[in-house]
Scaffold this motif. Structure first.
Motif, PDB file in Angstrom:
ATOM      1  N   ILE A  25      69.438  -2.017 102.643  1.00 15.20           N
ATOM      2  CA  ILE A  25      68.591  -3.162 102.498  1.00 15.20           C
ATOM      3  C   ILE A  25      68.928  -3.917 101.513  1.00 15.20           C
ATOM      4  CG2 ILE A  25      66.023  -4.030 102.161  1.00 15.20           C
ATOM      5  CD1 ILE A  25      65.153  -1.533 103.901  1.00 15.20           C
ATOM      6  N   ARG A  26      69.104  -5.416 101.385  1.00 14.89           N
ATOM      7  CA  ARG A  26      69.336  -5.971 100.167  1.00 14.89           C
ATOM      8  C   ARG A  26      68.356  -6.978 100.011  1.00 14.89           C
ATOM      9  NH1 ARG A  26      74.718  -9.983  99.575  1.00 14.89           N
ATOM     10  NH2 ARG A  26      74.843 -10.081  97.519  1.00 14.89           N
TER      11      ARG A  26
ATOM     12  N   LEU B 296      68.992   5.870 102.860  1.00 13.38           N
ATOM     13  CA  LEU B 296      68.527   4.212 102.776  1.00 13.38           C
ATOM     14  C   LEU B 296      68.693   3.741 101.526  1.00 13.38           C
ATOM     15  CD1 LEU B 296      67.663   1.912 104.327  1.00 13.38           C
ATOM     16  CD2 LEU B 296      65.349   2.914 103.947  1.00 13.38           C
ATOM     17  N   PHE B 297      69.914   3.126 101.347  1.00 15.45           N
ATOM     18  CA  PHE B 297      70.138   2.586  99.861  1.00 15.45           C
ATOM     19  C   PHE B 297      69.258   1.093  99.747  1.00 15.45           C
ATOM     20  CE2 PHE B 297      73.825   5.041 100.226  1.00 15.45           C
ATOM     21  CZ  PHE B 297      73.829   5.611  98.914  1.00 15.45           C
ATOM     22  N   ILE B 298      68.184   0.758  98.695  1.00 15.05           N
ATOM     23  CA  ILE B 298      67.840  -0.609  98.699  1.00 15.05           C
ATOM     24  C   ILE B 298      68.266  -1.114  97.631  1.00 15.05           C
ATOM     25  CG2 ILE B 298      65.585  -1.729  98.535  1.00 15.05           C
ATOM     26  CD1 ILE B 298      65.371   1.763  99.615  1.00 15.05           C
ATOM     27  N   ASP B 299      69.057  -2.240  97.492  1.00 15.06           N
ATOM     28  CA  ASP B 299      69.664  -2.929  96.583  1.00 15.06           C
ATOM     29  C   ASP B 299      68.872  -3.992  96.128  1.00 15.06           C
ATOM     30  OD1 ASP B 299      71.472  -4.617  94.949  1.00 15.06           O
ATOM     31  OD2 ASP B 299      72.764  -4.940  96.140  1.00 15.06           O
ATOM     32  N   ASP B 300      68.016  -3.661  94.858  1.00 14.08           N
ATOM     33  CA  ASP B 300      67.054  -4.570  94.296  1.00 14.08           C
ATOM     34  C   ASP B 300      67.901  -5.754  93.483  1.00 14.08           C
ATOM     35  OD1 ASP B 300      64.744  -5.315  93.529  1.00 14.08           O
ATOM     36  OD2 ASP B 300      64.636  -4.163  92.036  1.00 14.08           O
ATOM     37  N   GLY B 301      68.786  -6.614  94.248  1.00 14.08           N
ATOM     38  CA  GLY B 301      69.160  -7.914  93.701  1.00 14.08           C
ATOM     39  C   GLY B 301      70.074  -7.483  92.581  1.00 14.08           C
ATOM     40  N   SER B 302      71.058  -6.573  92.931  1.00  9.61           N
ATOM     41  CA  SER B 302      72.362  -6.215  92.181  1.00  9.61           C
ATOM     42  C   SER B 302      73.070  -7.306  91.873  1.00  9.61           C
ATOM     43  CB  SER B 302      73.053  -5.011  92.523  1.00  9.61           C
ATOM     44  OG  SER B 302      72.445  -3.742  92.655  1.00  9.61           O
TER      45      SER B 302
END
Length: 315
Positions: free
Chosen positions: A64-65, A37-43
């Motif tokens: 999740i983005r 599970l990758f969580i993209d923290d506002g890239s």
């Protein structure tokens, strides 16, 4: 499902494909059932496009983005809500954490019964001034206040029972103190394992002086919440009562002195002790009211969303 791997990230598009290949190789060679599970923290780089491509290629990969950058703690919180694996592994996306550590971490939690295993990067490749020294200060303070004898609270590579991540509330910048949160939640089988630390291959570190300051403030918050979070009146009410009594005793002494001991002396309002007594009584009353309001808020609070999610993939 055996393992869920949770990876919060910010602008790490260069490392994601390599990290995925490495994790998948470890999982498949050990015949684990898994999800990543990758969580993209506002890239603001190409990270989400890379995650989308990986999700299309492999249904074990999920994404999740966030709409914007909310911080690592919020990213972990979002990931913890979604995971389904019996054992949850967290790691950073910059390739400084080795996926080769996963089998042993899994074994310690799944087969040896630990609630949480925290990685210990005994040999580091970070800048001593920017990260090593602050980390040592954080860890010393956390050991002192929490009673947990861990060397590296802030290591991103950790393994948890699923029940642990479902019962810890990670907010602010408290991700570095998850072992403390777990202990406060009632999980006692917490230990550490020496893990390999690798030099950063791509990009730049996200560490800054603000994280150093915020980390210490969050440590104070954790100490307060673990000690008085469920009973704020026990702290503020006690302080308020003590201060009010001291002020009252000073005022009582001034009254006795004026009425019986020295009736023709200077006015009470001309004595500095009068203002000390008055200030102490007022501050004591404010402390008591703060504790009372804290109790009311604690009983009427409602949870609010701390982040907004733009997209989910394979969830």
């Amino acid at each position: 499902m055996n393992i869920s791997v949770v990876i919060p990230l910010l602008n790490e598009d260069e490392s994601l494909n390599e990290l995925y290949d490495w994790i998948a190789k470890v999982m498949q060679s050990n015949r684990y059932s898994y999800e990543i599970l990758f969580i993209d923290d506002g890239s603001t780089d190409n990270s989400w496009n890379v995650i989308t491509s990986l999700c299309e290629k492999d249904k074990n990969v999920k994404g999740i983005r966030f709409l914007r950058n909310y911080g690592k703690s919020q990213a972990l919180n979002a990931g913890f809500k979604e995971v389904k694996g019996d054992v949850v592994i967290t790691m950073d996306a910059d390739l400084q954490d080795s996926p080769n550590e996963i089998p042993e971490l899994y074994n310690l939690v799944a087969n040896e019964g630990f609630d949480l295993i925290s990685g210990w990067k005994k040999k580091r490749y970070d800048s001593k001034i920017r990260k090593n020294i602050p980390s040592k200060l954080f860890n010393a303070a956390a050991r002192k206040t929490s009673g947990l004898k861990l060397h590296d609270f802030n290591c991103g590579l950790k393994a948890y029972k699923n029940v642990v991540v479902k019962n810890v509330d990670v907010r602010g910048e408290m991700h570095r103190y998850i072992p403390v949160l777990a202990k406060n939640a009632g999980f006692t089988k917490i230990d550490e394992k020496v893990v390999t630390h690798q030099a950063r291959k791509y990009g730049v570190t996200k560490f800054g002086i603000d994280r150093f300051i915020n980390g210490f403030l969050d440590l104070i918050t954790i100490w307060f919440l673990s000690t008085f979070g469920k009973r704020p009146m026990h702290l503020f009410g006690l302080l308020g009562t003590i201060m009010f009594l001291f002020g009252f005793l000073f005022a009582f002494y001034l009254g006795i002195d004026k009425l019986f001991l020295n009736p023709k002396g200077i006015l009470i309002t001309q004595k500095p002790i009068f203002y000390i007594a008055l200030s102490t009584m007022i501050i004591g009353t404010q402390f008591f009211l703060a504790g009372f309001l804290g109790e009311i808020i604690l009983r009427t609070k409602s949870d609010t969303n701390r982040y907004a999610i733009a997209n989910k993939l394979n969830l």
